[in-house]
Design a protein around this motif. Structure first.
Motif, PDB file in Angstrom:
ATOM      1  N   ARG A 160      38.702  40.775  45.215  1.00 33.86           N
ATOM      2  CA  ARG A 160      37.493  40.162  45.790  1.00 33.86           C
ATOM      3  C   ARG A 160      37.822  38.771  46.326  1.00 33.86           C
ATOM      4  O   ARG A 160      37.262  38.328  47.334  1.00 33.86           O
ATOM      5  CB  ARG A 160      36.380  40.073  44.746  1.00 33.86           C
ATOM      6  CG  ARG A 160      35.719  41.405  44.465  1.00 33.86           C
ATOM      7  CD  ARG A 160      34.563  41.257  43.492  1.00 33.86           C
ATOM      8  NE  ARG A 160      34.110  42.567  43.048  1.00 33.86           N
ATOM      9  CZ  ARG A 160      32.955  42.789  42.436  1.00 33.86           C
ATOM     10  NH1 ARG A 160      32.143  41.803  42.174  1.00 33.86           N
ATOM     11  NH2 ARG A 160      32.619  44.013  42.074  1.00 33.86           N
ATOM     12  N   ALA A 161      38.733  38.078  45.623  1.00 35.20           N
ATOM     13  CA  ALA A 161      39.150  36.757  46.120  1.00 35.20           C
ATOM     14  C   ALA A 161      39.917  36.907  47.441  1.00 35.20           C
ATOM     15  O   ALA A 161      39.888  36.017  48.281  1.00 35.20           O
ATOM     16  CB  ALA A 161      39.990  36.032  45.070  1.00 35.20           C
ATOM     17  N   CYS A 162      40.594  38.036  47.620  1.00 34.40           N
ATOM     18  CA  CYS A 162      41.290  38.298  48.887  1.00 34.40           C
ATOM     19  C   CYS A 162      40.303  38.662  49.997  1.00 34.40           C
ATOM     20  O   CYS A 162      40.452  38.241  51.144  1.00 34.40           O
ATOM     21  CB  CYS A 162      42.295  39.438  48.724  1.00 34.40           C
ATOM     22  SG  CYS A 162      43.692  39.035  47.663  1.00 34.40           S
TER      23      CYS A 162
ATOM     24  N   GLY B  15      37.186  37.880  50.197  1.00 35.20           N
ATOM     25  CA  GLY B  15      36.186  36.845  50.447  1.00 35.20           C
ATOM     26  C   GLY B  15      34.893  37.063  49.686  1.00 35.20           C
ATOM     27  O   GLY B  15      33.987  36.231  49.725  1.00 35.20           O
ATOM     28  N   ARG B  16      34.801  38.199  48.940  1.00 33.02           N
ATOM     29  CA  ARG B  16      33.570  38.419  48.168  1.00 33.02           C
ATOM     30  C   ARG B  16      33.482  37.489  46.961  1.00 33.02           C
ATOM     31  O   ARG B  16      32.435  37.336  46.359  1.00 33.02           O
ATOM     32  CB  ARG B  16      33.499  39.880  47.706  1.00 33.02           C
ATOM     33  CG  ARG B  16      33.071  40.816  48.827  1.00 33.02           C
ATOM     34  CD  ARG B  16      32.318  42.009  48.284  1.00 33.02           C
ATOM     35  NE  ARG B  16      33.137  42.873  47.451  1.00 33.02           N
ATOM     36  CZ  ARG B  16      32.643  43.702  46.545  1.00 33.02           C
ATOM     37  NH1 ARG B  16      31.344  43.764  46.337  1.00 33.02           N
ATOM     38  NH2 ARG B  16      33.461  44.480  45.845  1.00 33.02           N
ATOM     39  N   LEU B  17      34.641  36.937  46.545  1.00 33.24           N
ATOM     40  CA  LEU B  17      34.667  35.972  45.440  1.00 33.24           C
ATOM     41  C   LEU B  17      35.340  34.709  45.978  1.00 33.24           C
ATOM     42  O   LEU B  17      36.413  34.788  46.583  1.00 33.24           O
ATOM     43  CB  LEU B  17      35.479  36.556  44.269  1.00 33.24           C
ATOM     44  CG  LEU B  17      35.656  35.677  43.038  1.00 33.24           C
ATOM     45  CD1 LEU B  17      34.324  35.520  42.301  1.00 33.24           C
ATOM     46  CD2 LEU B  17      36.695  36.300  42.090  1.00 33.24           C
ATOM     47  N   ALA B  18      34.695  33.561  45.744  1.00 35.18           N
ATOM     48  CA  ALA B  18      35.245  32.318  46.309  1.00 35.18           C
ATOM     49  C   ALA B  18      36.599  31.995  45.688  1.00 35.18           C
ATOM     50  O   ALA B  18      37.530  31.586  46.374  1.00 35.18           O
ATOM     51  CB  ALA B  18      34.261  31.170  46.080  1.00 35.18           C
ATOM     52  N   LYS B  19      36.715  32.202  44.373  1.00 39.34           N
ATOM     53  CA  LYS B  19      37.936  31.782  43.694  1.00 39.34           C
ATOM     54  C   LYS B  19      38.133  32.602  42.426  1.00 39.34           C
ATOM     55  O   LYS B  19      37.182  32.797  41.664  1.00 39.34           O
ATOM     56  CB  LYS B  19      37.766  30.303  43.313  1.00 39.34           C
ATOM     57  CG  LYS B  19      39.055  29.588  43.028  1.00 39.34           C
ATOM     58  CD  LYS B  19      38.801  28.120  42.742  1.00 39.34           C
ATOM     59  CE  LYS B  19      38.743  27.289  44.012  1.00 39.34           C
ATOM     60  NZ  LYS B  19      38.541  25.854  43.727  1.00 39.34           N
TER      61      LYS B  19
ATOM     62  N   THR C 129      39.358  32.849  38.724  1.00 37.01           N
ATOM     63  CA  THR C 129      39.688  31.957  37.609  1.00 37.01           C
ATOM     64  C   THR C 129      40.754  32.628  36.758  1.00 37.01           C
ATOM     65  O   THR C 129      40.571  33.768  36.328  1.00 37.01           O
ATOM     66  CB  THR C 129      38.435  31.695  36.745  1.00 37.01           C
ATOM     67  OG1 THR C 129      37.413  31.196  37.606  1.00 37.01           O
ATOM     68  CG2 THR C 129      38.718  30.699  35.646  1.00 37.01           C
TER      69      THR C 129
ATOM     70  N   ARG D 284      46.520  38.742  52.312  1.00 35.89           N
ATOM     71  CA  ARG D 284      45.596  37.590  52.302  1.00 35.89           C
ATOM     72  C   ARG D 284      45.866  36.725  51.073  1.00 35.89           C
ATOM     73  O   ARG D 284      46.360  37.232  50.077  1.00 35.89           O
ATOM     74  CB  ARG D 284      44.147  38.076  52.231  1.00 35.89           C
ATOM     75  CG  ARG D 284      43.700  38.765  53.497  1.00 35.89           C
ATOM     76  CD  ARG D 284      42.471  39.607  53.210  1.00 35.89           C
ATOM     77  NE  ARG D 284      41.972  40.178  54.447  1.00 35.89           N
ATOM     78  CZ  ARG D 284      40.792  39.860  54.979  1.00 35.89           C
ATOM     79  NH1 ARG D 284      39.997  38.990  54.386  1.00 35.89           N
ATOM     80  NH2 ARG D 284      40.397  40.414  56.111  1.00 35.89           N
TER      81      ARG D 284
ATOM     82  N   ALA E 114      42.259  32.661  46.575  1.00 24.30           N
ATOM     83  CA  ALA E 114      42.132  31.322  45.991  1.00 24.30           C
ATOM     84  C   ALA E 114      42.039  31.455  44.474  1.00 24.30           C
ATOM     85  O   ALA E 114      41.329  32.330  43.966  1.00 24.30           O
ATOM     86  CB  ALA E 114      40.878  30.645  46.531  1.00 24.30           C
ATOM     87  N   CYS E 115      42.796  30.631  43.754  1.00 28.79           N
ATOM     88  CA  CYS E 115      42.845  30.724  42.286  1.00 28.79           C
ATOM     89  C   CYS E 115      42.642  29.354  41.676  1.00 28.79           C
ATOM     90  O   CYS E 115      43.060  28.350  42.250  1.00 28.79           O
ATOM     91  CB  CYS E 115      44.213  31.214  41.816  1.00 28.79           C
ATOM     92  SG  CYS E 115      44.622  32.837  42.399  1.00 28.79           S
TER      93      CYS E 115
END
Ligand code: UFG
Length: 328
Positions: free
Chosen positions: A197-199, A201-205, A207, A273, A276-277
């Motif tokens: 999802r982070a890839c 774009g469904r999840l901003a970052k 954790t 892609r 973001a982590c």
């Protein structure tokens, strides 16, 4: 003839893949689900007996039909953190409703039971890879619900002739290789779908829970096992019971571990892609390393995982994520 399989929780992640797996092999099956967490469209046209697992009339209607020779039980709540805050919800569904199901099976002479158990029954491992005879000391209510059910199965076997297999999944992951089904938990808590999802774009970052674990790269190591391989194991377990094989627990994992960082690298490689982590504190209840010794599944059941490469597991999950995110 009672050769049909009742898939309880067939609208959920692993249950829906099992339903598809049976349909592809022209094996007769029907789904019992109340769609409290599952999805109607995940049935892909399979027969539905809609109802609540806690309702004795529903169970009598389904199991009293004489059609079913086996129940595969996937319908449980699975969020470890939630089980700590709301143990009542977990004991009611995962334990009490499973007992109601087993009692209905006993009443109607349905003899074979394949139970979705979990590596969570072991708790903090004393050694890895973890064999089935490792001590079982779950560290959260979720794991205890799975162990409680496992512990009552031998009593049902003795008294009612139940034949059972408890399949202790390690980290179920991946998706239908043909892209029709995938993981759809809301909220999603699992690493691979969240990394993807982070890839997308469904999840901003994403954790990352802890970078100070006693592992080579400081992040937790898990044994990711493809959902299609879990389905294979279910069918093999049924064949094992039909052949008069011993009722017992089996670990299901590939026997190899991947760290959180390795999973993130795979997500990046497969999707092309950058996810973001952000690093955060350790998540309570996590163990540093959980890897299965699945020798018994391989030797007793003849199980051979087909999709054991991490990139394959992640690629199938990515195809599904693209669909969910509207990128495919
Ligand atoms: N993780 C993160 N960030 C996230 C999600 C997970 O860093 O946003 C980490 C976790 O800390 C853990 C690893 O990724 O180290 C895997 O976590 P998952 O939540 O994907 O899976 P778990 O290993 O916690 O849980 C799985 C099953 C449970 C089962 C457990 C058995 O999902 O149902 O294995 O130990 F109880």
């Amino acid at each position: 003839m009672s050769n049909s399989i009742l898939v309880v929780g067939g609208g959920g992640y692993i249950g829906s893949h099992m339903v598809r797996h049976l349909a592809e092999r022209s094996l007769p099956a029907a789904v019992l689900d109340d769609f409290s967490t599952g999805y109607r469209d995940a049935l892909l046209g399979a027969e539905l007996l809609e109802g609540d697992l806690g309702d004795a009339a529903t169970l009598d209607r389904a199991l009293g039909s004489g059609r079913f020779g086996c129940v595969m039980h996937f319908a449980s709540f699975i969020q470890v953190g939630e089980s700590v805050g709301q143990p009542a919800k977990y004991y009611a569904n995962n334990v009490a409703n499973t007992i109601a199901l087993l009692n209905a099976m006993a009443r109607h002479g349905v003899r074979r039971f394949i139970f979705s158990s979990s590596a969570a029954v072991y708790g903090e491992p004393e050694r890895v890879p973890i064999p089935e005879d490792h001590p079982t000391r779950p560290v959260n209510p979720y794991g205890r619900t799975k162990l409680m059910v496992e512990e009552l199965l031998p009593d049902y076997a003795r008294a009612y002739g139940l034949q059972w297999a408890a399949l202790r999944y390690f980290n179920a992951a991946g998706a239908d290789p043909a892209g029709r089904l995938g993981e759809r938990h809301e909220p999603e808590t699992h690493l691979i779908p969240l990394a993807l999802r982070a890839c997308s774009g469904r999840l901003a970052k994403l954790t990352v829970f802890g970078e100070d674990w006693p592992t080579p790269d400081g992040t937790c190591i898990r044994d990711y096992v493809h959902v299609s391989d879990l389905c294979d194991a279910h069918l093999l377990a049924l064949r094992h019971l039909e052949a008069g094989g011993e009722s017992r627990a089996f670990n299901l994992g590939n026997g190899g571990g991947f760290s959180v960082r390795q999973v993130i690298d795979a997500a990046r490689r497969v999707s092309g892609r950058e996810p973001a982590c952000a690093f955060a504190a350790r998540r309570p209840g996590d163990a540093a390393v959980l890897v299965a010794d699945a020798t018994a599944a391989r030797t007793v059941l003849g199980w051979k995982p087909r999709f054991d490469a991490l990139d394959t597991i992640v690629a199938h999950a990515w195809a599904w994520e693209k669909k969910m995110a509207g990128l495919a």
